[in-house]
Design a protein around this motif. Structure first.
Motif, PDB file in Angstrom:
ATOM      1  N   UNK A 615      57.225  53.792  23.461  1.00  0.00           N
ATOM      2  CA  UNK A 615      57.146  55.157  22.900  1.00  0.00           C
ATOM      3  C   UNK A 615      55.741  55.745  22.968  1.00  0.00           C
ATOM      4  N   UNK A 616      54.727  54.883  22.874  1.00  0.00           N
ATOM      5  CA  UNK A 616      53.368  55.423  22.991  1.00  0.00           C
ATOM      6  C   UNK A 616      53.105  55.937  24.407  1.00  0.00           C
ATOM      7  N   UNK A 617      53.650  55.233  25.437  1.00  0.00           N
ATOM      8  CA  UNK A 617      53.497  55.700  26.820  1.00  0.00           C
ATOM      9  C   UNK A 617      54.222  57.018  27.050  1.00  0.00           C
ATOM     10  N   UNK A 618      55.445  57.126  26.516  1.00  0.00           N
ATOM     11  CA  UNK A 618      56.189  58.385  26.654  1.00  0.00           C
ATOM     12  C   UNK A 618      55.442  59.515  25.966  1.00  0.00           C
ATOM     13  N   UNK A 619      54.934  59.198  24.769  1.00  0.00           N
ATOM     14  CA  UNK A 619      54.173  60.220  24.050  1.00  0.00           C
ATOM     15  C   UNK A 619      52.934  60.651  24.822  1.00  0.00           C
ATOM     16  N   UNK A 620      52.272  59.670  25.469  1.00  0.00           N
ATOM     17  CA  UNK A 620      51.083  60.015  26.258  1.00  0.00           C
ATOM     18  C   UNK A 620      51.431  60.967  27.398  1.00  0.00           C
ATOM     19  N   UNK A 621      52.627  60.708  28.045  1.00  0.00           N
ATOM     20  CA  UNK A 621      53.035  61.586  29.145  1.00  0.00           C
ATOM     21  C   UNK A 621      53.407  62.974  28.669  1.00  0.00           C
ATOM     22  N   UNK A 622      54.152  63.055  27.556  1.00  0.00           N
ATOM     23  CA  UNK A 622      54.575  64.358  27.062  1.00  0.00           C
ATOM     24  C   UNK A 622      53.423  65.151  26.471  1.00  0.00           C
ATOM     25  N   UNK A 623      52.376  64.429  26.078  1.00  0.00           N
ATOM     26  CA  UNK A 623      51.242  65.113  25.466  1.00  0.00           C
ATOM     27  C   UNK A 623      50.578  66.085  26.432  1.00  0.00           C
ATOM     28  N   UNK A 624      50.698  65.813  27.754  1.00  0.00           N
ATOM     29  CA  UNK A 624      50.080  66.704  28.746  1.00  0.00           C
ATOM     30  C   UNK A 624      50.766  68.075  28.778  1.00  0.00           C
ATOM     31  N   UNK A 625      52.023  68.092  28.292  1.00  0.00           N
ATOM     32  CA  UNK A 625      52.746  69.363  28.286  1.00  0.00           C
ATOM     33  C   UNK A 625      52.530  70.130  26.979  1.00  0.00           C
ATOM     34  N   UNK A 626      51.851  69.529  26.057  1.00  0.00           N
ATOM     35  CA  UNK A 626      51.617  70.185  24.768  1.00  0.00           C
ATOM     36  C   UNK A 626      50.125  70.473  24.636  1.00  0.00           C
ATOM     37  N   UNK A 627      49.677  71.530  25.353  1.00  0.00           N
ATOM     38  CA  UNK A 627      48.257  71.872  25.388  1.00  0.00           C
ATOM     39  C   UNK A 627      47.897  73.044  24.485  1.00  0.00           C
ATOM     40  N   UNK A 629      48.913  76.218  24.970  1.00  0.00           N
ATOM     41  CA  UNK A 629      48.881  77.485  25.722  1.00  0.00           C
ATOM     42  C   UNK A 629      50.269  78.119  25.697  1.00  0.00           C
ATOM     43  N   UNK A 630      50.359  79.406  25.252  1.00  0.00           N
ATOM     44  CA  UNK A 630      51.640  80.088  25.152  1.00  0.00           C
ATOM     45  C   UNK A 630      52.298  80.262  26.510  1.00  0.00           C
ATOM     46  N   UNK A 632      52.217  78.255  29.029  1.00  0.00           N
ATOM     47  CA  UNK A 632      52.848  76.999  29.412  1.00  0.00           C
ATOM     48  C   UNK A 632      54.169  76.785  28.687  1.00  0.00           C
ATOM     49  N   UNK A 633      54.203  77.130  27.372  1.00  0.00           N
ATOM     50  CA  UNK A 633      55.449  76.984  26.617  1.00  0.00           C
ATOM     51  C   UNK A 633      56.527  77.917  27.177  1.00  0.00           C
ATOM     52  N   UNK A 634      56.142  79.190  27.544  1.00  0.00           N
ATOM     53  CA  UNK A 634      57.112  80.156  28.087  1.00  0.00           C
ATOM     54  C   UNK A 634      57.652  79.665  29.422  1.00  0.00           C
ATOM     55  N   UNK A 635      56.764  79.142  30.266  1.00  0.00           N
ATOM     56  CA  UNK A 635      57.201  78.611  31.554  1.00  0.00           C
ATOM     57  C   UNK A 635      58.172  77.455  31.364  1.00  0.00           C
ATOM     58  N   UNK A 636      57.883  76.580  30.389  1.00  0.00           N
ATOM     59  CA  UNK A 636      58.779  75.453  30.113  1.00  0.00           C
ATOM     60  C   UNK A 636      60.150  75.921  29.664  1.00  0.00           C
ATOM     61  N   UNK A 637      60.171  76.963  28.813  1.00  0.00           N
ATOM     62  CA  UNK A 637      61.452  77.480  28.343  1.00  0.00           C
ATOM     63  C   UNK A 637      62.263  78.065  29.489  1.00  0.00           C
ATOM     64  N   UNK A 638      61.592  78.800  30.405  1.00  0.00           N
ATOM     65  CA  UNK A 638      62.299  79.405  31.539  1.00  0.00           C
ATOM     66  C   UNK A 638      62.843  78.315  32.454  1.00  0.00           C
ATOM     67  N   UNK A 639      62.030  77.322  32.738  1.00  0.00           N
ATOM     68  CA  UNK A 639      62.478  76.232  33.603  1.00  0.00           C
ATOM     69  C   UNK A 639      63.652  75.496  32.954  1.00  0.00           C
ATOM     70  N   UNK A 640      63.578  75.249  31.652  1.00  0.00           N
ATOM     71  CA  UNK A 640      64.669  74.577  30.954  1.00  0.00           C
ATOM     72  C   UNK A 640      65.944  75.388  30.992  1.00  0.00           C
ATOM     73  N   UNK A 641      65.837  76.712  30.804  1.00  0.00           N
ATOM     74  CA  UNK A 641      67.015  77.574  30.840  1.00  0.00           C
ATOM     75  C   UNK A 641      67.654  77.582  32.214  1.00  0.00           C
TER      76      UNK A 641
END
Length: 652
Positions: A615-627, A629-630, A632-641
């Motif tokens: 879980x620490x490794x997964x958290x380390x990887x996901x942490x790069x997506x949580x910077x 920046x708005x 980046x979050x909007x782009x993630x939502x669009x890609x997810x949709x």
């Protein structure tokens, strides 16, 4: 009255916490003295009521001493409850009076002892009296118990209270270590005691005294099948494990001398009439169980005799007054267990009763000396206090004479009965052990008295002059000295029913012994004139020998110590029992503890670190997506949709 007797001291302890710590402070002792005095008054009233019932029973009026239920505590089966119950009978009353009289006098003495020379209360004064009150509550609960469940609760509370009192000066490493040692050694005995109670419940389906004793006398279990003698022996020996720990019998005796690190009133309270006699009281209370097993009785008598002689030989070489008295307590407790083991249950309680007065007197007298000598208690560093401390000297002398078995004082009568009972038993060799121990007791007691109070006055460095203790300390000494003189006369006139009517030698109990186990009746009514003369001569011989060695020819003890070098060192170092226990038990167990700690620190923690690596490794990887920046979050939502829509279209 029985319910109020333990509750009043408990209320006193609570009041010290609620009021004393905030308001009364140096007067907090009144919150303990008054409740304990009230409990003592109720115990006296209870004693006279029980005695009246006993006399009515002797005149043909049927009277059964049964336990009475206070409340039902826990459902143990479809139709069975574990009850909180008390039992009031002559044995209960005698033990309550013994505990409360000594406790009351010790508490009064503590008011003067726990103050400095300017009359100011020591640090923790309120806490000390609260602990004393909790101890009295615990001991009264143990004595009043009507079943093994309440007995066990009181048993453990007494152990906890003694831990708090022995470790009162917790800032001192020696006191903290002594408290832990007492607690841990008692846990060893209490483990066997708990197993014995569980086996009683498994065998008889109840923990009520009356029901258990009735089934043992009938020789049946709860299922109605014959009771095996091996089962009774196992129960008796497991219960005796608890008595060995609480009453400091071999090999669980090592905690008692170290308990001297507590304040002197604690030593008097624990060593005189309360905690250390709990084991004697328990065996006497369970005399039906022990008497049903000749092997268990032999074990009790043998260990008692061995402890009596063992402790007396050690006391010959000690110089600390409190430690001499501590080993004397071990020896006298051995006497009591010797009496129990030869079926002289009433004589054991008689000696418990008389011993309480003169041993409490001696400990409090030693505390008076310690108070005057600025904390010094080694008899090599002071002496000749007879004239400067006349009250302490006179009362201490009376206590010493009673302990030595001097004719017509309290200890003479009860010790004489025990020796007589041992001679009449099927183990007469134990009586000779008791006789030798009696001589040693007289010798080491007066060795201490002559060194401390006679000769040229010598004071330790820093003490300008010796002074007598104040009224708070002197009054209990005078009252206890009266008990040390006259307590024995309460038992020597008894010709039926044993001491204070506790047991009935000609009644159902001895009929049960004779019928089922072929054990003859033993008379314990004073030991006969010849034995009285012999006991008197032994006590006088020991006192005279001590006088000759330490007053007329003081070089003789030094010469004996030099000639018997190895033997003297063996006794002085207490047979090296503590050193053996340290090497055989303490160090290996501490090493095992260190190994377990290392396993926990490295192996267990290492495995946990590996498990959490994913879980620490997964958290380390996901942490790069949580910077943060708005965009980046909007782009993630669009890609997810887009991904969700694509998955829905593909599945339809």
């Amino acid at each position: 009255m029985a319910i109020l007797i333990p509750l009043l001291p408990l209320a006193g302890a609570a009041l010290v916490g609620l009021i004393g710590l905030r308001g009364l402070r140096a007067r907090s002792h009144w919150l303990v003295i008054l409740p304990v005095a009230a409990s003592l008054y109720l115990a006296v009233q209870l004693y006279f009521q029980v005695q009246a019932s006993t006399q009515a029973c002797a005149h043909g009026v049927r009277q059964m001493f049964e336990s009475f239920t206070i409340y039902q505590w826990m459902l143990a089966g479809p139709d069975s409850w574990l009850n909180v119950s008390f039992r009031v009978d002559p044995l209960t009353c005698v033990m309550l009076l013994t505990v409360l009289i000594v406790s009351f006098l010790v508490i009064i003495y503590s008011v003067g002892y726990m103050r400095d020379h300017h009359g100011h209360a020591e640090r923790g004064y309120e806490r000390f009296f609260a602990f004393l009150a909790i101890f009295v509550f615990s001991m009264c609960t143990l004595v009043l118990a009507g079943n093994f469940l309440v007995l066990y609760v009181g048993w453990e509370l007494v152990g906890l209270s003694s831990y708090l009192l022995i470790g009162f000066y917790y800032q001192r490493p020696a006191a903290a270590a002594a408290a832990k040692k007492a607690f841990l050694v008692n846990r060893i005995g209490d483990f066997g005691f708990g197993l014995g109670i569980l086996l009683i419940y498994y065998t008889f389906g109840t923990l009520e005294y009356a029901n258990v004793f009735r089934m043992i006398q009938a020789g049946v279990t709860v299922e109605g099948v014959p009771l095996e003698s091996a089962r009774v022996t196992t129960i008796a020996l497991l219960l005796f494990c608890g008595a060995m720990g609480k009453s400091a019998q071999l090999p669980l005796h090592v905690w008692l001398p170290d308990a001297m690190e507590g304040p002197t009133p604690v030593s008097a309270l624990i060593h005189a009439a309360t905690m250390v006699t709990a084991g004697v009281y328990m065996v006497a209370r369970c005399h039906i169980i022990f008497a049903a097993s000749p092997y268990a009785m032999w074990i009790v008598a043998t260990i008692g005799a061995a402890t009596a002689l063992f402790a007396a030989t050690i006391a010959l070489t000690q110089f600390d007054m409190k430690r001499i008295l501590a080993y004397s307590t071990l020896s006298q407790l051995g006497y009591m267990f010797l009496a129990l083991g030869v079926s002289a249950f009433d004589s054991a309680i008689f000696h418990l009763f008389t011993h309480a007065f003169f041993k409490a007197l001696l400990f409090l007298g030693a505390g008076s000396v310690m108070h005057a000598m600025a904390g010094e208690i080694d008899v090599r560093r002071f002496g000749g206090l007879r004239k400067s401390m006349p009250i302490t000297h006179a009362t201490f002398l009376i206590g010493g004479l009673a302990l030595a078995g001097f004719p017509f004082l309290a200890g003479f009568w009860s010790k004489d009965e025990i020796i007589h009972a041992a001679f009449e038993s099927d183990m007469p060799w134990l009586a000779w052990v008791a006789v030798v121990t009696a001589w040693l007791t007289a010798f080491y007691t007066f060795r201490m008295i002559y060194m401390a109070f006679y000769g040229r006055e010598r004071l330790p460095e820093g003490v300008e002059h010796a002074h007598e203790s104040g009224a708070w300390m002197s009054l209990p000494l005078v009252i206890l000295s009266i008990g040390a003189i006259g307590a024995g006369y309460l038992g020597v006139t008894i010709h039926r029913g044993g001491f204070a009517g506790i047991f009935e030698p000609h009644g159902a109990f001895h009929d049960f012994l004779s019928r089922n186990f072929g054990r003859p009746e033993v008379s314990h009514e004073g030991g006969g004139h010849l034995l009285m003369y012999v006991s008197s001569l032994i006590a006088l011989w020991g006192i005279a020998t001590a006088w000759y060695f330490y007053r007329r020819r003081p070089t003789i003890p030094m010469a004996i110590a030099l000639v018997a070098g190895p033997v003297y060192r063996l006794l002085y170092h207490k047979y090296y029992v503590d050193e053996v226990y340290d090497r055989v038990f303490v160090r290996p167990l501490r090493k095992v503890g260190e190994i377990c700690y290392d396993l926990d620190r490295y192996l267990i923690n290492g495995v946990l670190w590996l498990i959490t690596l994913v879980p620490r490794g997964i958290g380390f990887g996901l942490r790069r997506w949580q910077q943060g920046a708005m965009q980046g979050y909007a782009l993630g939502m669009v890609v997810g949709l887009v991904v969700v829509l694509w998955w829905m279209l593909m599945t339809t």
